[in-house]
Design a protein around this motif. Structure first.
Motif, PDB file in Angstrom:
ATOM      1  N   SER A   1      -1.438  -5.083  10.324  1.00 26.02           N
ATOM      2  CA  SER A   1      -1.053  -6.361  10.924  1.00 26.02           C
ATOM      3  C   SER A   1      -0.992  -7.431   9.851  1.00 26.02           C
ATOM      4  O   SER A   1      -1.784  -7.438   8.900  1.00 26.02           O
ATOM      5  N   LEU A   2      -0.028  -8.322  10.002  1.00 23.79           N
ATOM      6  CA  LEU A   2       0.146  -9.474   9.119  1.00 23.79           C
ATOM      7  C   LEU A   2       0.024 -10.725   9.963  1.00 23.79           C
ATOM      8  O   LEU A   2       0.772 -10.904  10.929  1.00 23.79           O
ATOM      9  N   ARG A   3      -0.903 -11.578   9.607  1.00 21.41           N
ATOM     10  CA  ARG A   3      -1.143 -12.795  10.365  1.00 21.41           C
ATOM     11  C   ARG A   3      -0.501 -13.995   9.678  1.00 21.41           C
ATOM     12  O   ARG A   3      -0.398 -14.017   8.450  1.00 21.41           O
ATOM     13  N   PRO A   4      -0.108 -15.009  10.433  1.00 22.08           N
ATOM     14  CA  PRO A   4       0.383 -16.234   9.809  1.00 22.08           C
ATOM     15  C   PRO A   4      -0.676 -16.836   8.902  1.00 22.08           C
ATOM     16  O   PRO A   4      -1.873 -16.785   9.197  1.00 22.08           O
ATOM     17  N   GLY A   5      -0.231 -17.383   7.783  1.00 16.36           N
ATOM     18  CA  GLY A   5      -1.155 -18.068   6.892  1.00 16.36           C
ATOM     19  C   GLY A   5      -1.970 -17.169   5.992  1.00 16.36           C
ATOM     20  O   GLY A   5      -2.970 -17.611   5.413  1.00 16.36           O
ATOM     21  N   GLU A   6      -1.561 -15.907   5.834  1.00 13.89           N
ATOM     22  CA  GLU A   6      -2.294 -15.026   4.930  1.00 13.89           C
ATOM     23  C   GLU A   6      -1.323 -14.269   4.032  1.00 13.89           C
ATOM     24  O   GLU A   6      -0.159 -14.048   4.369  1.00 13.89           O
ATOM     25  N   TRP A   7      -1.835 -13.887   2.876  1.00 12.59           N
ATOM     26  CA  TRP A   7      -1.113 -13.017   1.957  1.00 12.59           C
ATOM     27  C   TRP A   7      -1.820 -11.671   1.971  1.00 12.59           C
ATOM     28  O   TRP A   7      -2.997 -11.573   1.638  1.00 12.59           O
ATOM     29  N   LEU A   8      -1.092 -10.642   2.373  1.00 13.24           N
ATOM     30  CA  LEU A   8      -1.595  -9.268   2.424  1.00 13.24           C
ATOM     31  C   LEU A   8      -0.877  -8.453   1.361  1.00 13.24           C
ATOM     32  O   LEU A   8       0.357  -8.368   1.364  1.00 13.24           O
ATOM     33  N   ALA A   9      -1.634  -7.871   0.441  1.00 14.49           N
ATOM     34  CA  ALA A   9      -1.065  -7.043  -0.622  1.00 14.49           C
ATOM     35  C   ALA A   9      -1.206  -5.575  -0.248  1.00 14.49           C
ATOM     36  O   ALA A   9      -2.271  -5.137   0.205  1.00 14.49           O
ATOM     37  N   LEU A  10      -0.134  -4.807  -0.445  1.00 18.23           N
ATOM     38  CA  LEU A  10      -0.115  -3.378  -0.124  1.00 18.23           C
ATOM     39  C   LEU A  10      -0.028  -2.586  -1.421  1.00 18.23           C
ATOM     40  O   LEU A  10       0.940  -2.702  -2.169  1.00 18.23           O
ATOM     41  N   LEU A  11      -1.056  -1.798  -1.679  1.00 18.68           N
ATOM     42  CA  LEU A  11      -1.145  -0.964  -2.878  1.00 18.68           C
ATOM     43  C   LEU A  11      -1.059   0.511  -2.494  1.00 18.68           C
ATOM     44  O   LEU A  11      -1.275   0.876  -1.344  1.00 18.68           O
ATOM     45  N   GLY A  12      -0.785   1.340  -3.506  1.00 20.45           N
ATOM     46  CA  GLY A  12      -0.798   2.779  -3.291  1.00 20.45           C
ATOM     47  C   GLY A  12      -0.008   3.490  -4.355  1.00 20.45           C
ATOM     48  O   GLY A  12       0.877   2.898  -4.991  1.00 20.45           O
ATOM     49  N   PRO A  13      -0.285   4.770  -4.587  1.00 20.96           N
ATOM     50  CA  PRO A  13       0.455   5.541  -5.583  1.00 20.96           C
ATOM     51  C   PRO A  13       1.928   5.672  -5.207  1.00 20.96           C
ATOM     52  O   PRO A  13       2.316   5.458  -4.043  1.00 20.96           O
ATOM     53  N   ASN A  14       2.744   6.027  -6.175  1.00 17.85           N
ATOM     54  CA  ASN A  14       4.151   6.291  -5.905  1.00 17.85           C
ATOM     55  C   ASN A  14       4.281   7.394  -4.853  1.00 17.85           C
ATOM     56  O   ASN A  14       3.546   8.386  -4.879  1.00 17.85           O
ATOM     57  N   GLY A  15       5.208   7.216  -3.921  1.00 16.83           N
ATOM     58  CA  GLY A  15       5.437   8.222  -2.900  1.00 16.83           C
ATOM     59  C   GLY A  15       4.508   8.146  -1.711  1.00 16.83           C
ATOM     60  O   GLY A  15       4.563   9.015  -0.823  1.00 16.83           O
ATOM     61  N   SER A  16       3.663   7.120  -1.651  1.00 20.78           N
ATOM     62  CA  SER A  16       2.708   7.030  -0.546  1.00 20.78           C
ATOM     63  C   SER A  16       3.319   6.441   0.714  1.00 20.78           C
ATOM     64  O   SER A  16       2.699   6.497   1.782  1.00 20.78           O
ATOM     65  N   GLY A  17       4.529   5.849   0.609  1.00 19.10           N
ATOM     66  CA  GLY A  17       5.209   5.313   1.785  1.00 19.10           C
ATOM     67  C   GLY A  17       5.232   3.803   1.882  1.00 19.10           C
ATOM     68  O   GLY A  17       5.593   3.255   2.928  1.00 19.10           O
ATOM     69  N   LYS A  18       4.891   3.107   0.799  1.00 17.04           N
ATOM     70  CA  LYS A  18       4.794   1.643   0.846  1.00 17.04           C
ATOM     71  C   LYS A  18       6.146   0.999   1.172  1.00 17.04           C
ATOM     72  O   LYS A  18       6.246   0.155   2.078  1.00 17.04           O
ATOM     73  N   SER A  19       7.176   1.369   0.439  1.00 17.17           N
ATOM     74  CA  SER A  19       8.497   0.770   0.658  1.00 17.17           C
ATOM     75  C   SER A  19       9.048   1.149   2.031  1.00 17.17           C
ATOM     76  O   SER A  19       9.693   0.338   2.706  1.00 17.17           O
ATOM     77  N   THR A  20       8.793   2.381   2.452  1.00 15.02           N
ATOM     78  CA  THR A  20       9.245   2.819   3.777  1.00 15.02           C
ATOM     79  C   THR A  20       8.584   1.992   4.868  1.00 15.02           C
ATOM     80  O   THR A  20       9.237   1.553   5.822  1.00 15.02           O
ATOM     81  N   LEU A  21       7.278   1.769   4.740  1.00 12.75           N
ATOM     82  CA  LEU A  21       6.568   0.971   5.735  1.00 12.75           C
ATOM     83  C   LEU A  21       7.132  -0.445   5.794  1.00 12.75           C
ATOM     84  O   LEU A  21       7.316  -1.013   6.885  1.00 12.75           O
TER      85      LEU A  21
END
Length: 250
Positions: free
Chosen positions: A21-41
């Motif tokens: 979940s992403l809430r208004p007024g926050e910065w959420l950083a998404l980390l993970g190894p290559n191929g973990s699905g970050k860009s797809t998500l």
């Protein structure tokens, strides 16, 4: 609470039941190894890919029930790569970010021009507004594309590796901008590779093999056991100014 929510996302590709979940007024950083699905998500949450299971909610309503224009007013997405409109001037590219706000006849008004000016300035792209996009360096181009996303004046901003191609000075500028935008009430979700940039976010989520491995405050997530499991035994974490600082030992 209003926000952007991924619930039980399964597929496409690597995703295996992701809740985020992403809430208004926050910065959420998404980390993970290559191929973990970050860009797809990120694409699923932007409405560009449909999941095989689960759903995405935008301010309490299923994302796909919002019209394309309505979604474009609320949600802006900056991908990793092109194709790009190489033959357009920078200012014309940034003005494309206003399309969801234009009426039936596409007439721009004072509010549109003010949004474009603000976006160019915020992204540090004003100096080359009169140049063709195709003549810019990779870093300059990245700043223009960020300006295009900002020109929509969205409530939620999804950025896939926004510091790619940028030198250290401009990477720092983008990180400061993300903090500033969240302080203005935007919800910002950014895919990052650098855990030290992620340490400056309000929250960090780690994706591995299509699942959320950990989520929370940077100091609770960016810890040696977790990071060593992701990136190898040489990863070390120290405290620097009250925030985790990640480095390689030797």
């Amino acid at each position: 609470m209003a926000g952007l929510e991924a619930r039980g996302i399964v597929g496409p590709y690597a995703l295996k039941g992701v809740d985020l979940s992403l809430r208004p007024g926050e910065w959420l950083a998404l980390l993970g190894p290559n191929g973990s699905g970050k860009s797809t998500l990120l694409k699923v949450m932007a409405g560009l890919l449909r999941p095989k299971g689960g759903e995405v909610l935008l301010e309490g309503r299923p994302l796909l029930r919002h019209s394309s224009y309505g979604r474009g007013r609320l949600l802006a997405y900056l991908p990793q790569g092109g194709p790009y409109p190489e033959g357009l001037l920078v200012e014309e590219v940034v003005r494309l970010g206003r399309l969801p706000h234009l009426g039936l006849w596409g007439r721009e008004g004072k509010g549109d021009w003010e949004a474009v000016e603000w976006a160019l300035e915020a992204a540090g792209a004003s100096a080359f507004r009169g140049r063709l996009l195709g003549t810019l360096s990779g870093g300059e181009r990245q700043r223009v594309l960020l300006a295009r996303a900002l020109a929509a004046r969205p409530r939620y901003l999804l950025l896939d590796e926004p510091t790619t191609f940028l030198d250290l000075e401009h990477q720092g500028g983008v990180v400061a901008l993300l903090r500033r935008l969240s302080g203005m009430g935007l919800g910002v979700l950014s895919v990052l590779h650098d855990p030290n940039q992620a340490a400056l976010a309000h929250r960090v989520a780690v994706l591995r093999e299509g699942r959320i491995l950990a989520e929370g405050r940077p100091r609770d997530v960016l810890v040696e056991p977790l990071l060593q499991g992701l990136y190898g035994p040489g990863v070390r974490v120290a405290s620097l100014g009250g925030r985790p600082h990640v480095y390689l030992d030797g």
